[in-house]
Motif scaffolding. Structure first.
Motif, PDB file in Angstrom:
ATOM      1  N   LEU A 154      -4.875 -13.048   3.522  1.00  0.00           N
ATOM      2  CA  LEU A 154      -3.457 -12.820   3.220  1.00  0.00           C
ATOM      3  C   LEU A 154      -2.584 -13.933   3.786  1.00  0.00           C
ATOM      4  CD1 LEU A 154      -3.318  -8.976   3.950  1.00  0.00           C
ATOM      5  CD2 LEU A 154      -3.431 -10.104   1.724  1.00  0.00           C
ATOM      6  N   SER A 165       4.775  -6.444   5.358  1.00  0.00           N
ATOM      7  CA  SER A 165       4.054  -5.858   4.240  1.00  0.00           C
ATOM      8  C   SER A 165       2.572  -6.207   4.307  1.00  0.00           C
ATOM      9  CB  SER A 165       4.644  -6.362   2.914  1.00  0.00           C
ATOM     10  OG  SER A 165       5.977  -5.944   2.775  1.00  0.00           O
ATOM     11  N   ARG A 166       2.281  -7.460   4.629  1.00  0.00           N
ATOM     12  CA  ARG A 166       0.876  -7.861   4.689  1.00  0.00           C
ATOM     13  C   ARG A 166       0.169  -7.259   5.901  1.00  0.00           C
ATOM     14  NH1 ARG A 166       1.441 -14.165   4.175  1.00  0.00           N
ATOM     15  NH2 ARG A 166       3.632 -13.726   4.693  1.00  0.00           N
ATOM     16  N   LEU A 206      -0.661  -3.743   4.915  1.00  0.00           N
ATOM     17  CA  LEU A 206      -1.774  -3.679   3.982  1.00  0.00           C
ATOM     18  C   LEU A 206      -3.092  -3.940   4.695  1.00  0.00           C
ATOM     19  CD1 LEU A 206      -2.811  -3.351   1.130  1.00  0.00           C
ATOM     20  CD2 LEU A 206      -2.363  -5.786   0.733  1.00  0.00           C
ATOM     21  N   ASP A 243       4.085  -6.323  -1.717  1.00  0.00           N
ATOM     22  CA  ASP A 243       3.771  -7.725  -1.977  1.00  0.00           C
ATOM     23  C   ASP A 243       5.020  -8.605  -1.971  1.00  0.00           C
ATOM     24  OD1 ASP A 243       4.936  -6.603  -4.169  1.00  0.00           O
ATOM     25  OD2 ASP A 243       3.372  -7.192  -5.592  1.00  0.00           O
ATOM     26  N   THR A 256      -2.071 -15.609  -2.265  1.00  0.00           N
ATOM     27  CA  THR A 256      -1.800 -14.511  -1.337  1.00  0.00           C
ATOM     28  C   THR A 256      -1.516 -13.225  -2.106  1.00  0.00           C
ATOM     29  OG1 THR A 256      -0.877 -16.057   0.256  1.00  0.00           O
ATOM     30  CG2 THR A 256      -0.360 -13.726   0.559  1.00  0.00           C
ATOM     31  N   VAL A 298      -3.514  -9.707  -2.013  1.00  0.00           N
ATOM     32  CA  VAL A 298      -2.889  -8.393  -1.838  1.00  0.00           C
ATOM     33  C   VAL A 298      -3.365  -7.443  -2.929  1.00  0.00           C
ATOM     34  CG1 VAL A 298      -0.695  -7.145  -1.952  1.00  0.00           C
ATOM     35  CG2 VAL A 298      -0.865  -9.261  -0.628  1.00  0.00           C
ATOM     36  N   ARG A 315      -6.950  -6.243  -2.488  1.00  0.00           N
ATOM     37  CA  ARG A 315      -7.099  -5.236  -1.429  1.00  0.00           C
ATOM     38  C   ARG A 315      -6.542  -3.888  -1.864  1.00  0.00           C
ATOM     39  NH1 ARG A 315      -8.393  -9.590  -0.041  1.00  0.00           N
ATOM     40  NH2 ARG A 315      -9.630 -10.079   1.812  1.00  0.00           N
ATOM     41  N   THR A 344       5.547  -3.014  -7.893  1.00  0.00           N
ATOM     42  CA  THR A 344       5.330  -4.436  -7.634  1.00  0.00           C
ATOM     43  C   THR A 344       6.153  -5.314  -8.553  1.00  0.00           C
ATOM     44  OG1 THR A 344       3.645  -6.165  -7.523  1.00  0.00           O
ATOM     45  CG2 THR A 344       3.332  -4.463  -9.173  1.00  0.00           C
TER      46      THR A 344
END
Length: 550
Positions: free
Chosen positions: A384, A433-434, A437, A458, A465, A469, A472, A486
């Motif tokens: 990420l 956010s990452r 996740l 995202d 990246t 996301v 995953r 999204t």
């Protein structure tokens, strides 16, 4: 799993019916099209706190219905049972918001409170996003998340059992100390009262017997003289002697009376016998009226002593024996108090050792699990584009309790050497956010049966990246259900099911709707996300390439 969502007259949604599927469900659309309204409506039916005004302009009320599938063993079944609500393999939540602000909810056609809805929502939906304060960003739940990841329920059960034993030992010692203190404060009274009662030794029913004998002796003084006179009148010097003389005289004359006196003689004989019985009875009674005046005095003294003690202690005379036994028991407890306290202190010490051992083992397991979790999150952060960030599960001592004596907090440092801190305070929007996740992927348990919703998780990322996301999210959705709002074409292309949120204006009335996309429509929607309002063939080509790469 969320199977269906129906919304009527909520904000700018007129009527909307959605059928969701397992796997990764993506919702896309232009900014302001109404994606947040969709989430607000879902939060409303789940009892979450949100906007105060939700009813569409011109409507009397707004309504949201959500239908969930509940497999056997799902945590929602326990919530339904505790609330006394009907269960089954299908759960229907319905909530209405009237124009005046009143909210009414039903679960499987049974009225329920917002509190029950929120209890169910915790087993049904997880919402993750930059403003998620109910899930991964809430430090209060970090210990629970670590324990689920670590999977050591036997250590948790042992710690809870040891805590119950420790709490019980403390309670028993505290109660014993209070009782002993109370008894020591009245030790003089106990010893005096027990000695006094033991000396008197009152028996059950004795007070009634003494009272009867006393009244009998007191009455004897008044009637004995009359009884003696009666005996004198009936005995040899009285009626008995006169009747004897009369009988002898008649018997002597009967030989010359030629039977005329026989009846009188027989009757007089019978009367003489009855008179003898009467004399004997009076003599017996008179003997019974003879008593020793000292006995009356002794009887009264004991009777008054028993009644006096009964009044003193506030009990009935016949209850003095039981009352005395209770005092003896308390006195015996006082006499052995030091020995009992020593035993309770020993039991408490043993309970403390048992808890220390169980809590220590649980702490060790948590620290080992924390290391594994940190490693797992680090492995997710690299793809990420956050390979320099450091995620740490911090474990600190806290007040002991049924869940041990560990405080758990997830902290991050965005760069090596930078200070670490809580997720929500250290990470920026895109980084947060990452982080969320990566953490969710590491913590994910596919058997949980919870629908996961990611709201623009995202944001702020693109290219490789964003693709990472999306992949995953797709991994999370394998064997589960994930809904993601999204703006990323890379994420949207990885969805198994795709909906577009649209805003329409008809007759100066703005409404929002959600439409499922077929294969061709999906290419155009992803092309719009790539190129903007003007969709070119190059954008469609890029969209097809993204879809082909999934």
């Amino acid at each position: 799993m969320l199977r269906a969502l129906e919304i009527r007259d909520m904000l700018i949604i007129d009527r909307l019916e959605l059928d969701f599927q397992p796997g990764l469900n993506v919702l896309t659309g232009e900014t302001g099209a109404g994606k947040s309204i969709l989430l607000d409506s879902m939060g409303f039916v789940l009892g979450w706190r949100g906007r105060a005004e939700l009813v569409r302009s011109g409507a009397d009320q707004g309504e949201v219905v959500a239908v969930f599938e509940l497999p056997a063993g799902h945590a929602a079944h326990a919530v339904l049972e505790e609330a006394g609500l009907p269960g089954g393999d299908e759960l229907i939540l319905r909530r209405v918001n009237s124009r005046d602000g009143r909210k009414t909810a039903w679960v499987n056609d049974r009225r329920c409170s917002g509190e029950v809805l929120r209890g169910l929502s915790e087993t049904l939906i997880e919402l993750h996003g930059q403003h998620d304060d109910r899930g991964l960003l809430d430090p209060k739940g970090h210990r629970v998340l670590l324990d689920v990841f670590g999977a050591y329920p036997e250590l948790q059960d042992a710690t809870r059992a040891a805590w119950r034993g420790l709490s019980q030992a403390r309670k028993e010692l505290t109660q014993a100390e209070a009782a002993l203190t109370e008894m020591r404060a009245e030790e003089d009274f106990l010893r005096h009262a027990v000695a006094e009662l033991d000396k008197l030794d009152p028996q059950q029913g004795e007070e009634a017997e003494l009272d009867s004998r006393r009244r009998q002796m007191q009455g004897a003084e008044r009637i004995r003289e009359d009884v003696a006179r009666a005996l004198q009148a009936l005995s040899g010097e009285g009626a008995e002697g006169a009747m004897g003389d009369a009988l002898r005289w008649l018997e002597g004359a009967s030989e010359k009376a030629e039977g005329v006196l026989d009846g009188a003689i027989d009757a007089l004989g019978r009367a003489f016998n009855e008179l003898g019985d009467a004399v004997q009875g009076v003599e017996t009674a008179l003997d019974g009226l003879n008593f020793n005046p000292h006995e009356l005095e002794q009887t009264e003294e004991r009777l008054f002593a028993i009644r006096g003690l009964a009044r003193k202690h506030g009990v009935a005379p016949d209850d003095l024996g039981g009352f005395a036994e209770g005092l003896r028991t308390r006195l015996a407890a006082l006499d052995r108090g030091d020995a009992d306290m020593a035993e309770l202190q020993k039991a408490l010490s043993q309970a403390e050792s048992a808890y220390d051992k169980a809590a220590g083992a649980l702490s060790a397991a948590r620290r080992e699990a924390a290391g594994r979790l940190d490693k797992a999150v680090a492995g997710e952060l690299a793809p990420l584009k956050m390979e320099r960030a450091v995620f740490t599960t911090e474990i600190a001592d806290t007040d002991p309790g049924p869940d041990g004596r560990d405080a758990v907090a997830f902290t991050v440092a965005t760069n090596p050497g930078a200070p670490s801190g809580p997720l929500a305070k250290i990470a920026s929007g895109g980084e947060l956010s990452r982080f969320l996740l990566a953490l969710k992927v590491s913590l994910h348990q596919k058997q949980s049966g919870v629908t996961m919703i990611f709201d623009e998780i995202d944001r702020g990322v693109g290219g490789a990246t964003a693709d990472a996301v999306g992949r995953r999210l797709a991994d999370l959705a394998s064997g589960a259900q994930v809904l993601v709002v999204t703006h990323s074409p890379q994420v949207a292309a990885l969805g198994a099911h795709h909906w577009r949120v649209e805003k329409r204006v008809e007759d100066n009335v703005t409404t929002s709707t959600v439409v499922p996309l077929d294969a061709d429509e999906r290419v155009d929607e992803i092309a719009r996300m790539v190129a903007g309002d003007t969709i070119t063939e190059e954008a469609r080509g890029a969209a097809r390439a993204l879809l082909a790469a999934t």
